[in-house]
Write an enzyme that holds these catalytic residues in place. Structure first.
Site, short mmCIF file in Angstrom:
data_model
loop_
_atom_site.label_atom_id
_atom_site.label_comp_id
_atom_site.label_asym_id
_atom_site.label_seq_id
_atom_site.Cartn_x
_atom_site.Cartn_y
_atom_site.Cartn_z
N LYS A 100 64.60 -24.36 75.18
CA LYS A 100 64.29 -23.38 74.14
C LYS A 100 62.78 -23.20 74.05
O LYS A 100 62.04 -24.15 74.22
CB LYS A 100 64.85 -23.85 72.79
CG LYS A 100 66.35 -24.12 72.77
CD LYS A 100 67.17 -22.87 72.96
CE LYS A 100 68.68 -23.19 72.88
NZ LYS A 100 69.51 -21.98 73.08
N HIS A 133 78.44 -21.01 82.32
CA HIS A 133 78.17 -20.64 80.93
C HIS A 133 79.09 -19.48 80.59
O HIS A 133 79.16 -18.50 81.31
CB HIS A 133 76.70 -20.23 80.78
CG HIS A 133 76.26 -20.06 79.36
ND1 HIS A 133 76.78 -19.09 78.53
CD2 HIS A 133 75.36 -20.74 78.61
CE1 HIS A 133 76.21 -19.18 77.35
NE2 HIS A 133 75.34 -20.17 77.36
#
EC number: 4.1.1.39
Length: 485
Positions: free
Chosen positions: A176, A294
């Site tokens: 992140k 994902h």
């Protein structure tokens, strides 16, 4: 309502429009064969449409039918190739909705092709006007069909051997912010997280090759970080390098480069499509690589309970297709996940045989015919303070990914990773000692935090943060004495 009404003989092939239930797509006396593919649809007919006719229409439009009678049906083994709806039940507590059980002959499908399977099962039929909504709830895939697929490229057992990690969940974190970092800073995040105690770090779904960071630059910095962290910790580490790209040629190029750099794992997104997923799974098997999927985009069709495709079906398709990891929900995190439903997803990924378990949304027995097991991944809004709940609900064959719960730590990324590793090992130790770690969890964590400042800081920062919103996708079944919550 449940009587057969099929018209047979010469009248069946008379030109014109005929109700689907009279064309042979409604067969209430049909006994599904062991080799049949069975689909369970949630059908919501338009007002005034007979639910039997609506269900028969789904069977017809997902197999051999069109809007009018065609004489060329007589040139085929029509009785065999017609899908047969054999059961229609009202959905409990959902007026106007019906569960339709439809059997398909195995010969209708190309062996080993998810794309061909889905072209029929979720093809044109989902736009059929007589239906308000349609959802594919579950499927029974026969052993004869399952055996035509490769299955997970690596599997849980071999992945653990390759990672040399046993007896506990694996730990990961998504880098992140997901977008905007330079390659050098991205690699720094990876290094700090792995050095602090995580097993994996991960690209997010939409980090590919953008102006702020070319894919080759990211791969180089990430693998430099992995190698340095491995040397310092003496543990095997990995980072999911996202090879998702515009073309298969680009994806193969990126995957080959990841392998050249020494990566043990690559990543793809669900949005690349079923054919591309199977192609990458074959590449991963051939090249001894772990393949992480994902599930980006899945909620556009899995989240609404009356229309789309249930994630339990996606999980089944992906186990066939051959991925090694799939995001399957967290229960206690920020993303959609009813506990009972999520348990059903995890069972699909990890068990050799799934018995019918209505309370978990599993409508059929499913034999996986020795296909490798698929490692579920839990991510999205989880932190160290939930470790006892995560271990209890999800078990040990799972990757727990603490993105914000690692990188958002007040003492830094490495400290966040250490907090998660210490919390996990404290909980595993308590479990192995036979303690009631679920109820004693806060006490176990508090004691571990006495000798681990990063864990104490994590517990103080996130305390009891959780995301308790009502799930939009819960199992629908009628409780009986043998089936109760």
């Amino acid at each position: 309502m449940n009587e057969a009404v099929t018209i047979r003989g010469k009248e069946r092939y008379k030109s014109g429009v005929m109700e689907y239930k009279k064309m042979g797509y409604w067969e209430p006396d049909y006994e599904p064969k062991d080799t049949d593919v069975i689909a369970l649809f949630r059908v919501t007919p338009q007002d005034g449409v007979d639910p039997i006719e609506a269900a028969a229409a789904v069977a017809g439009e997902s197999s051999t039918a069109t809007w009018t009678v065609v004489w060329t049906d007589r040139l085929t083994a029509a009785e065999k190739y017609r899908a047969k709806c054999y059961r229609v039940d009202p959905v409990p507590n959902s007026p106007g909705q019906y569960f339709a059980y439809i059997a398909y002959d195995l010969d209708l499908f190309e062996p080993g092709s998810i794309s061909n399977l889905t072209a029929s099962i979720i093809g044109n039929v989902f736009g059929f006007k007589p239906l308000k909504a349609l959802r594919l709830e579950d499927m029974r895939l026969p052993i004869a069909y399952v055996k035509t697929f490769q299955g997970p490229a690596t599997g849980i057992v071999v992945e653990r051997e390759r990672m040399d990690k046993f007896g506990r969940p694996l730990l990961g974190a998504t880098v992140k912010p997901k977008l905007g970092l330079s390659g050098r800073n991205y690699g720094r995040v990876v290094y700090e997280a792995l050095k602090g105690g995580l097993d994996f770090t991960k690209d997010d779904e939409n980090i590919n090759s953008q102006p702020f960071m070319h894919w080759r630059e990211r791969f180089q910095y990430c693998m430099e970080a992995v190698n340095k962290a491995q040397a310092q910790t003496g543990e095997i580490k990995g980072t999911y390098l996202n090879v998702t790209a515009a073309t298969m040629e680009d994806m193969y190029e990126r995957a080959e480069y990841a392998k050249e750099l020494g990566s043990i794992i690559v990543m793809i997104d669900l949005v690349i499509g079923y054919t591309a997923i199977q192609s990458m799974a074959k590449w991963a098997r051939k090249n001894d690589m772990i393949l992480h999927l994902h599930r980006a985009g899945h909620s556009t069709y899995t989240r609404q309970r009356n229309h789309g495709v249930s994630f339990r079906v996606i999980a089944k398709w992906m186990r066939l297709a051959g991925v090694d990891h799939i995001h399957a929900g967290t229960v206690v995190g920020k993303l959609e996940g009813d506990p009972a439903t999520t348990k059903g997803y995890y069972d699909i990924c990890r068990e050799d045989f799934n018995p019918m378990t209505l309370e978990n949304g599993l409508f059929f027995d499913q034999n996986w015919a020795s296909l490798n097991k698929l490692m579920p991944v839990a991510s999205g809004g989880i932190h160290a303070g939930q470790m006892h709940q995560l271990l209890h609900l999800l078990g040990e064959d799972v990757v727990l990914q603490f993105g914000g719960g690692t990188i958002g730590h007040p003492m830094g990324i490495a400290a966040g990773a250490t907090a998660n590793r210490v919390a996990l090992e404290a909980m595993i130790l308590a479990r192995n000692e036979g303690r009631d770690y679920l109820h004693e969890g806060p006490e176990i964590l508090a004691k571990a935090a006495q000798t681990c400042t990063p864990l104490k800081a994590a517990l103080d920062t996130w305390k009891n943060v959780t995301f308790n919103y009502e799930s939009t996708d819960t199992p629908d079944y009628a409780p009986t004495p043998s089936v109760s919550v």
